[in-house]
Design a protein around this motif. Structure first.
Motif, PDB file in Angstrom:
ATOM      1  N   ALA A 232       0.840  -1.215   0.000  1.00 20.48           N
ATOM      2  CA  ALA A 232       0.000   0.000   0.000  1.00 20.48           C
ATOM      3  C   ALA A 232       0.870   1.259   0.000  1.00 20.48           C
ATOM      4  N   ARG A 233       1.943   1.270   0.745  1.00 21.77           N
ATOM      5  CA  ARG A 233       2.822   2.442   0.764  1.00 21.77           C
ATOM      6  C   ARG A 233       3.591   2.583  -0.536  1.00 21.77           C
ATOM      7  N   LEU A 234       3.818   1.469  -1.255  1.00 27.55           N
ATOM      8  CA  LEU A 234       4.487   1.568  -2.550  1.00 27.55           C
ATOM      9  C   LEU A 234       3.614   2.309  -3.556  1.00 27.55           C
ATOM     10  N   LYS A 235       2.322   2.117  -3.456  1.00 29.76           N
ATOM     11  CA  LYS A 235       1.426   2.775  -4.410  1.00 29.76           C
ATOM     12  C   LYS A 235       1.452   4.289  -4.260  1.00 29.76           C
ATOM     13  N   VAL A 236       1.681   4.753  -3.021  1.00 36.20           N
ATOM     14  CA  VAL A 236       1.711   6.209  -2.819  1.00 36.20           C
ATOM     15  C   VAL A 236       3.133   6.751  -2.846  1.00 36.20           C
ATOM     16  N   GLY A 237       4.107   5.859  -3.139  1.00 43.50           N
ATOM     17  CA  GLY A 237       5.478   6.312  -3.301  1.00 43.50           C
ATOM     18  C   GLY A 237       6.247   6.534  -2.028  1.00 43.50           C
ATOM     19  N   GLU A 238       5.780   5.979  -0.894  1.00 46.23           N
ATOM     20  CA  GLU A 238       6.502   6.175   0.360  1.00 46.23           C
ATOM     21  C   GLU A 238       7.672   5.210   0.511  1.00 46.23           C
ATOM     22  N   VAL A 239       7.627   4.028  -0.154  1.00 42.20           N
ATOM     23  CA  VAL A 239       8.719   3.057  -0.102  1.00 42.20           C
ATOM     24  C   VAL A 239       9.066   2.655  -1.520  1.00 42.20           C
ATOM     25  N   THR A 240      10.178   1.951  -1.596  1.00 40.12           N
ATOM     26  CA  THR A 240      10.615   1.476  -2.912  1.00 40.12           C
ATOM     27  C   THR A 240      10.157   0.040  -3.137  1.00 40.12           C
ATOM     28  N   LYS A 241      10.345  -0.418  -4.371  1.00 40.04           N
ATOM     29  CA  LYS A 241       9.989  -1.797  -4.687  1.00 40.04           C
ATOM     30  C   LYS A 241      10.875  -2.796  -3.963  1.00 40.04           C
ATOM     31  N   ASP A 243      11.711  -2.654  -0.866  1.00 43.79           N
ATOM     32  CA  ASP A 243      11.070  -2.962   0.410  1.00 43.79           C
ATOM     33  C   ASP A 243       9.986  -4.024   0.249  1.00 43.79           C
ATOM     34  N   VAL A 244       9.252  -3.942  -0.854  1.00 43.90           N
ATOM     35  CA  VAL A 244       8.215  -4.945  -1.104  1.00 43.90           C
ATOM     36  C   VAL A 244       8.840  -6.324  -1.323  1.00 43.90           C
ATOM     37  N   LEU A 245       9.935  -6.358  -2.087  1.00 41.24           N
ATOM     38  CA  LEU A 245      10.610  -7.635  -2.322  1.00 41.24           C
ATOM     39  C   LEU A 245      11.151  -8.222  -1.024  1.00 41.24           C
ATOM     40  N   GLN A 246      11.709  -7.403  -0.156  1.00 40.56           N
ATOM     41  CA  GLN A 246      12.213  -7.889   1.122  1.00 40.56           C
ATOM     42  C   GLN A 246      11.087  -8.418   2.004  1.00 40.56           C
ATOM     43  N   ALA A 247       9.944  -7.747   1.968  1.00 39.03           N
ATOM     44  CA  ALA A 247       8.794  -8.214   2.749  1.00 39.03           C
ATOM     45  C   ALA A 247       8.296  -9.555   2.234  1.00 39.03           C
ATOM     46  N   ARG A 248       8.289  -9.725   0.905  1.00 40.11           N
ATOM     47  CA  ARG A 248       7.873 -11.012   0.350  1.00 40.11           C
ATOM     48  C   ARG A 248       8.862 -12.116   0.696  1.00 40.11           C
ATOM     49  N   ILE A 249      10.148 -11.798   0.654  1.00 42.06           N
ATOM     50  CA  ILE A 249      11.169 -12.794   1.007  1.00 42.06           C
ATOM     51  C   ILE A 249      11.026 -13.221   2.460  1.00 42.06           C
ATOM     52  N   ASP A 250      10.807 -12.249   3.340  1.00 39.55           N
ATOM     53  CA  ASP A 250      10.623 -12.588   4.754  1.00 39.55           C
ATOM     54  C   ASP A 250       9.398 -13.480   4.953  1.00 39.55           C
ATOM     55  N   LEU A 251       8.318 -13.188   4.233  1.00 39.73           N
ATOM     56  CA  LEU A 251       7.110 -13.992   4.359  1.00 39.73           C
ATOM     57  C   LEU A 251       7.344 -15.414   3.850  1.00 39.73           C
ATOM     58  N   GLN A 252       8.003 -15.557   2.730  1.00 43.14           N
ATOM     59  CA  GLN A 252       8.265 -16.894   2.195  1.00 43.14           C
ATOM     60  C   GLN A 252       9.183 -17.699   3.106  1.00 43.14           C
ATOM     61  N   ASN A 253      10.205 -17.049   3.647  1.00 43.14           N
ATOM     62  CA  ASN A 253      11.108 -17.750   4.559  1.00 43.14           C
ATOM     63  C   ASN A 253      10.369 -18.244   5.805  1.00 43.14           C
ATOM     64  N   GLU A 254       9.492 -17.397   6.321  1.00 35.61           N
ATOM     65  CA  GLU A 254       8.749 -17.800   7.507  1.00 35.61           C
ATOM     66  C   GLU A 254       7.748 -18.902   7.184  1.00 35.61           C
ATOM     67  N   GLN A 255       7.159 -18.879   5.990  1.00 34.20           N
ATOM     68  CA  GLN A 255       6.253 -19.947   5.595  1.00 34.20           C
ATOM     69  C   GLN A 255       6.989 -21.281   5.463  1.00 34.20           C
ATOM     70  N   LEU A 256       8.207 -21.232   4.915  1.00 31.33           N
ATOM     71  CA  LEU A 256       9.015 -22.454   4.846  1.00 31.33           C
ATOM     72  C   LEU A 256       9.372 -22.955   6.244  1.00 31.33           C
ATOM     73  N   LEU A 257       9.691 -22.032   7.141  1.00 31.22           N
ATOM     74  CA  LEU A 257       9.993 -22.426   8.520  1.00 31.22           C
ATOM     75  C   LEU A 257       8.765 -23.018   9.203  1.00 31.22           C
ATOM     76  N   TYR A 258       7.609 -22.482   8.889  1.00 32.66           N
ATOM     77  CA  TYR A 258       6.366 -23.011   9.457  1.00 32.66           C
ATOM     78  C   TYR A 258       6.132 -24.459   9.002  1.00 32.66           C
ATOM     79  N   LEU A 259       6.366 -24.733   7.720  1.00 34.96           N
ATOM     80  CA  LEU A 259       6.239 -26.105   7.223  1.00 34.96           C
ATOM     81  C   LEU A 259       7.232 -27.045   7.903  1.00 34.96           C
ATOM     82  N   GLN A 260       8.439 -26.537   8.152  1.00 34.48           N
ATOM     83  CA  GLN A 260       9.441 -27.352   8.836  1.00 34.48           C
ATOM     84  C   GLN A 260       8.997 -27.686  10.258  1.00 34.48           C
ATOM     85  N   TYR A 261       8.448 -26.696  10.958  1.00 35.12           N
ATOM     86  CA  TYR A 261       7.960 -26.942  12.305  1.00 35.12           C
ATOM     87  C   TYR A 261       6.793 -27.931  12.305  1.00 35.12           C
ATOM     88  N   LYS A 262       5.940 -27.864  11.291  1.00 36.09           N
ATOM     89  CA  LYS A 262       4.822 -28.806  11.208  1.00 36.09           C
ATOM     90  C   LYS A 262       5.331 -30.235  11.028  1.00 36.09           C
TER      91      LYS A 262
END
Length: 492
Positions: A232-241, A243-262
């Motif tokens: 949402a902040r990328l659309k208004v120009g407050e952050v760069t792309k 930041d969005v890529l880093q947020a997606r990477i963090d989410l994917q890493n945590e999802q992989l860790l969640y599968l490992q814990y399961k």
């Protein structure tokens, strides 16, 4: 057949019937495994190895008498959450290793029976029958003369023999059988502690993986919200792309860790099912006992208790006593043996012309004295004495090791408790720091790098805190195994 043979046959049949009844009764007593054993409270004398504080319920030093063994407890109802105590109860009823220890204890009954048998006379009986037919032919000029001789022979013997003195093997054999049974009971208690330790480790491993999985699931939800805000902040120009890529990477890493814990949680549940001997359904739940209580330990009292009740130490002491008895039997082997015998025999030869019938009673005493044997007894006694001394040295070493392990276990338990308190505070501080960074990022006064660092710190603090609880309970279980009983009731 000679006239008195039917009487001997009837006597033989009567004695064989008595022996058969005794054997059947002994086999039924040996093979019976479904009768309820006597409770510990009703035993006439307390067990030497019984702890001052009972272990898990009535499994403390299970008592096996002549006619049976303890019934297996029914598995607890799994419609509700299982407690640690219920899991241990089920493991003691279904663990194969524990059943092996039970059978080894029951097998010691054979040594007790053999030791008692040395105090009873030995009975022997024989019976034999022989029929003979001989034909002789004499040839004369012009004719032959044939004669036939028939005979029946039978013999029967019955006697008793008793060892009046057999170099004290009766006395020391009985003591060894008694010590062997107590050693097997000590081994059974050691296996009981081992089974409970395995169940405790598997139980708290399941709880640990549940908490880790739950924490990772919460992080996945927060990272999804963080990614939404970043887009949402990328659309208004407050952050760069970036930041969005880093947020997606963090989410994917945590999802992989969640599968490992399961997956780790599923493996931990299977390990718990294995530890209790099977029988848990696929959807079982556990009572959340994943917490730490302040240990209140009297170190020197625990050291003294461990020296008295540690199963390994008790087994070594009982083995040492058996070797000392073996040494005494070896020393007394230089003395003669005295055996008394009494018997009755009857025999008959039934010839056509001169039948014979003989019967009589015998009473005798046999003295056997091996004066010289080429130093065989001397060599055997030397090795027996060396084994006894080695066991005594091993006992002293084990006592020092047990005392050391108990003292160090108490120190480790106190350290883990203090560490848990510190990690709990660190986790709370990391959670507050992460919350502040996320609010600052929402307001635009913080960047993604600062949020990611605070998030990594919080995740690591959460994992450290959960692992510290698991380490505390494994240390508590190890301390209880060294002491020789459960120490869960030592917490405030």
């Amino acid at each position: 057949m000679w006239p008195g043979s039917s009487v001997a046959v009837r006597r033989m049949a009567w004695w064989m019937a008595v022996a058969l009844v005794c054997l059947v009764g002994l086999s039924r007593a040996e093979d019976s495994t479904q009768e309820e054993s006597l409770p510990l409270e009703s035993m006439p004398h307390p067990l030497l190895l019984e702890s001052s504080v009972p272990f898990y319920h009535d499994y403390n030093l299970a008592f096996f008498h002549l006619l049976g063994s303890k019934k297996t407890k029914a598995a607890p109802s799994q419609s509700q959450a299982l407690t640690l105590s219920e899991c241990i109860d089920q493991a003691l009823g279904g663990s194969q290793d524990y059943k092996i220890a039970q059978e080894n204890l029951r097998a010691a009954f054979g040594d007790m029976a053999l030791a008692w048998g040395l105090f009873t006379p030995a009975m022997f009986t024989t019976y034999g029958i022989n029929q003979n037919r001989q034909t002789n032919t004499l040839n004369f000029p012009g004719q032959s003369l044939r004669s036939t001789r028939m005979s029946d022979a039978s013999s029967s013997t019955m006697g008793l023999s008793y060892n009046v003195f057999n170099q004290a093997q009766m006395y020391f054999g009985m003591r060894n059988a008694y010590f062997l049974r107590r050693e097997r009971r000590s081994d059974l208690r050691g296996m009981e502690l081992q089974v409970a330790d395995n169940v405790r480790a598997a139980y708290f491993d399941v709880l640990r993986q549940q908490h880790l999985t739950h924490a990772s699931d919460e992080q996945v939800g927060q990272l999804k919200e963080q990614l939404r805000q970043t887009e949402a902040r990328l659309k208004v120009g407050e952050v760069t792309k970036l930041d969005v890529l880093q947020a997606r990477i963090d989410l994917q890493n945590e999802q992989l860790l969640y599968l490992q814990y399961k997956n780790l949680l599923a493996a931990a549940r299977e390990n718990l099912n294995l530890a209790v001997g099977g029988g848990l359904d696929s959807a079982f739940t556990l009572v959340d006992e994943f917490r730490v209580e302040e240990p209140v330990l009297e170190v020197e009292s625990l050291v003294e208790e461990a020296i008295q009740h540690n199963p390994t130490l008790l087994s070594l002491e009982l083995q040492y006593r058996q070797q000392r008895n073996n040494l005494w039997m070896g020393r007394l082997a230089y003395l003669p043996t005295v055996k008394a015998t009494v018997g009755y025999s009857r025999s008959a030869d039934g010839f056509l012309m001169h039948p014979r019938d003989q019967s009589g009673a015998t009473l005798g005493m046999l003295i056997n004295w091996s004066i010289l044997d080429g130093f065989a007894r001397f060599r055997e006694n030397r090795y027996t004495q060396a084994d006894a001394n080695n066991l005594r040295f091993q006992i002293e070493k084990t006592r020092l090791e047990v005392a050391r392990d108990v003292r160090l276990g108490c120190l480790e338990l106190e350290r883990l408790y203090e560490q848990n308190l510190t990690l709990a505070e660190s986790r709370d501080l990391a959670a507050q720091s992460l919350e502040l960074e996320r609010r600052s990022y929402t307001l635009g006064s913080a960047n993604m790098v600062e949020v990611r660092k605070a998030q990594a710190d919080y995740i690591q603090a959460e994992v450290n805190y959960i692992n510290s609880i698991y380490d505390y309970h494994t240390a508590l279980s190890a301390l209880g195994r060294n002491v020789g009983r459960d120490l869960s009731n030592y917490g405030n």
